[in-house]
Every structure is written in structure tokens, then in C-alpha cells.
Design a protein around this motif. Sequence first.
Motif, PDB file in Angstrom:
ATOM      1  N   VAL A  44      -9.433 -11.201  -8.006  1.00 17.63           N
ATOM      2  CA  VAL A  44      -8.223 -11.703  -8.671  1.00 17.63           C
ATOM      3  C   VAL A  44      -7.889 -13.098  -8.159  1.00 17.63           C
ATOM      4  CG1 VAL A  44      -5.721 -11.363  -8.816  1.00 17.63           C
ATOM      5  CG2 VAL A  44      -7.278  -9.453  -9.255  1.00 17.63           C
ATOM      6  N   SER A  45      -7.983 -13.287  -6.858  1.00 20.08           N
ATOM      7  CA  SER A  45      -7.678 -14.583  -6.256  1.00 20.08           C
ATOM      8  C   SER A  45      -8.645 -15.655  -6.737  1.00 20.08           C
ATOM      9  CB  SER A  45      -7.733 -14.464  -4.733  1.00 20.08           C
ATOM     10  OG  SER A  45      -7.469 -15.705  -4.141  1.00 20.08           O
ATOM     11  N   ALA A  46      -9.922 -15.306  -6.833  1.00 16.87           N
ATOM     12  CA  ALA A  46     -10.930 -16.264  -7.277  1.00 16.87           C
ATOM     13  C   ALA A  46     -10.707 -16.697  -8.726  1.00 16.87           C
ATOM     14  CB  ALA A  46     -12.326 -15.673  -7.112  1.00 16.87           C
ATOM     15  N   GLU A  47     -10.139 -15.814  -9.525  1.00 17.86           N
ATOM     16  CA  GLU A  47      -9.880 -16.126 -10.935  1.00 17.86           C
ATOM     17  C   GLU A  47      -8.519 -16.792 -11.136  1.00 17.86           C
ATOM     18  OE1 GLU A  47     -12.005 -15.713 -13.615  1.00 17.86           O
ATOM     19  OE2 GLU A  47     -13.472 -15.306 -12.054  1.00 17.86           O
ATOM     20  N   ALA A  79     -10.018  -2.037  -2.768  1.00 21.73           N
ATOM     21  CA  ALA A  79      -8.793  -2.782  -3.065  1.00 21.73           C
ATOM     22  C   ALA A  79      -8.933  -4.237  -2.636  1.00 21.73           C
ATOM     23  CB  ALA A  79      -7.595  -2.131  -2.374  1.00 21.73           C
ATOM     24  N   GLU A  80      -9.495  -4.460  -1.466  1.00 17.29           N
ATOM     25  CA  GLU A  80      -9.671  -5.824  -0.971  1.00 17.29           C
ATOM     26  C   GLU A  80     -10.650  -6.599  -1.853  1.00 17.29           C
ATOM     27  OE1 GLU A  80      -8.840  -9.150   0.965  1.00 17.29           O
ATOM     28  OE2 GLU A  80      -7.758  -7.253   1.128  1.00 17.29           O
ATOM     29  N   LEU A  81     -11.700  -5.940  -2.319  1.00 16.82           N
ATOM     30  CA  LEU A  81     -12.639  -6.591  -3.230  1.00 16.82           C
ATOM     31  C   LEU A  81     -11.946  -7.033  -4.519  1.00 16.82           C
ATOM     32  CD1 LEU A  81     -15.750  -4.270  -2.825  1.00 16.82           C
ATOM     33  CD2 LEU A  81     -15.633  -6.693  -2.211  1.00 16.82           C
ATOM     34  N   ILE A  82     -11.105  -6.165  -5.067  1.00 23.64           N
ATOM     35  CA  ILE A  82     -10.378  -6.520  -6.292  1.00 23.64           C
ATOM     36  C   ILE A  82      -9.420  -7.675  -6.020  1.00 23.64           C
ATOM     37  CG2 ILE A  82      -8.749  -5.713  -8.046  1.00 23.64           C
ATOM     38  CD1 ILE A  82      -9.996  -2.913  -7.653  1.00 23.64           C
ATOM     39  N   LEU A 134      -7.874  -6.158 -16.426  1.00 24.06           N
ATOM     40  CA  LEU A 134      -6.654  -6.457 -15.673  1.00 24.06           C
ATOM     41  C   LEU A 134      -6.053  -7.790 -16.097  1.00 24.06           C
ATOM     42  CD1 LEU A 134      -7.831  -5.212 -12.178  1.00 24.06           C
ATOM     43  CD2 LEU A 134      -5.944  -4.255 -13.516  1.00 24.06           C
ATOM     44  N   ALA A 135      -6.892  -8.800 -16.296  1.00 23.40           N
ATOM     45  CA  ALA A 135      -6.402 -10.118 -16.713  1.00 23.40           C
ATOM     46  C   ALA A 135      -5.740 -10.039 -18.084  1.00 23.40           C
ATOM     47  CB  ALA A 135      -7.544 -11.127 -16.727  1.00 23.40           C
ATOM     48  N   TYR A 136      -6.362  -9.329 -19.008  1.00 26.00           N
ATOM     49  CA  TYR A 136      -5.778  -9.174 -20.342  1.00 26.00           C
ATOM     50  C   TYR A 136      -4.429  -8.463 -20.259  1.00 26.00           C
ATOM     51  CZ  TYR A 136      -4.758  -7.503 -24.980  1.00 26.00           C
ATOM     52  OH  TYR A 136      -4.109  -7.228 -26.155  1.00 26.00           O
ATOM     53  N   ILE A 150      -1.203  -9.543 -10.913  1.00 22.99           N
ATOM     54  CA  ILE A 150      -1.949  -8.301 -10.718  1.00 22.99           C
ATOM     55  C   ILE A 150      -1.714  -7.788  -9.303  1.00 22.99           C
ATOM     56  CG2 ILE A 150      -4.237  -7.245 -10.657  1.00 22.99           C
ATOM     57  CD1 ILE A 150      -5.082  -9.366 -12.735  1.00 22.99           C
ATOM     58  N   ARG A 151      -1.309  -6.541  -9.232  1.00 23.15           N
ATOM     59  CA  ARG A 151      -1.085  -5.899  -7.935  1.00 23.15           C
ATOM     60  C   ARG A 151      -2.122  -4.784  -7.779  1.00 23.15           C
ATOM     61  NH1 ARG A 151       4.632  -3.611  -7.748  1.00 23.15           N
ATOM     62  NH2 ARG A 151       3.683  -1.678  -8.385  1.00 23.15           N
TER      63      ARG A 151
END
Length: 91
Positions: free
Chosen positions: A76-79, A69-72, A39-41, A85-86
Amino acid sequence: TVLSYPWPKDEDEYVGDKGKKVILAGSYNPPHYGHLAMLAYLAERYGEAIAVIGVNATKKYDVTPEQRAELIRKMVSAEKIQGKIRVEVVS
């Protein structure tokens, strides 16, 4: 477009891709750092990546699609890549 790992490093190869949206669909059962790396890439290359969490009625899941979804979203927030990213759940 199908991307194979290892992903291209030369930004000149994909300069026309910026500003596009791309979807990475899967069950994300469980979400892991491999998903996050993809996802980041994709978000960096295209501008926005959408993680689409699907539901397969023939599979048994330990957690609900909404929990995945909440885990993802937390990953994403931690990174610190939120905003690019949605996360969506499709059933």
C-alpha cells in the motif's frame, strides 16, 4: 453490496458511497497485486478500505498473519495509497 469485475467506471453510479468504510476479508496468503487492486478500487470508491486478514485454524500458513499484514502495508505504501487503506488481523 456485491461488486463484480469489471468494476463500474461511471462515478455517478456510486456518488453516495463516498465517506463509507468497506471491508475486504481474506487470508491474503500470500498477498498479491490482485488484492492491492481490489483494495485501491474500494478505497477510491468508498473512502476507506479495511483489509481484514483472517486465520483459519485448519490451514497451514508459510508466514504469520502479522507478517502478511506488514507485506500488505508495504504494498500500500509503495503505491502511495496509504491513509485510505487500513490493515487488521483477526484471529
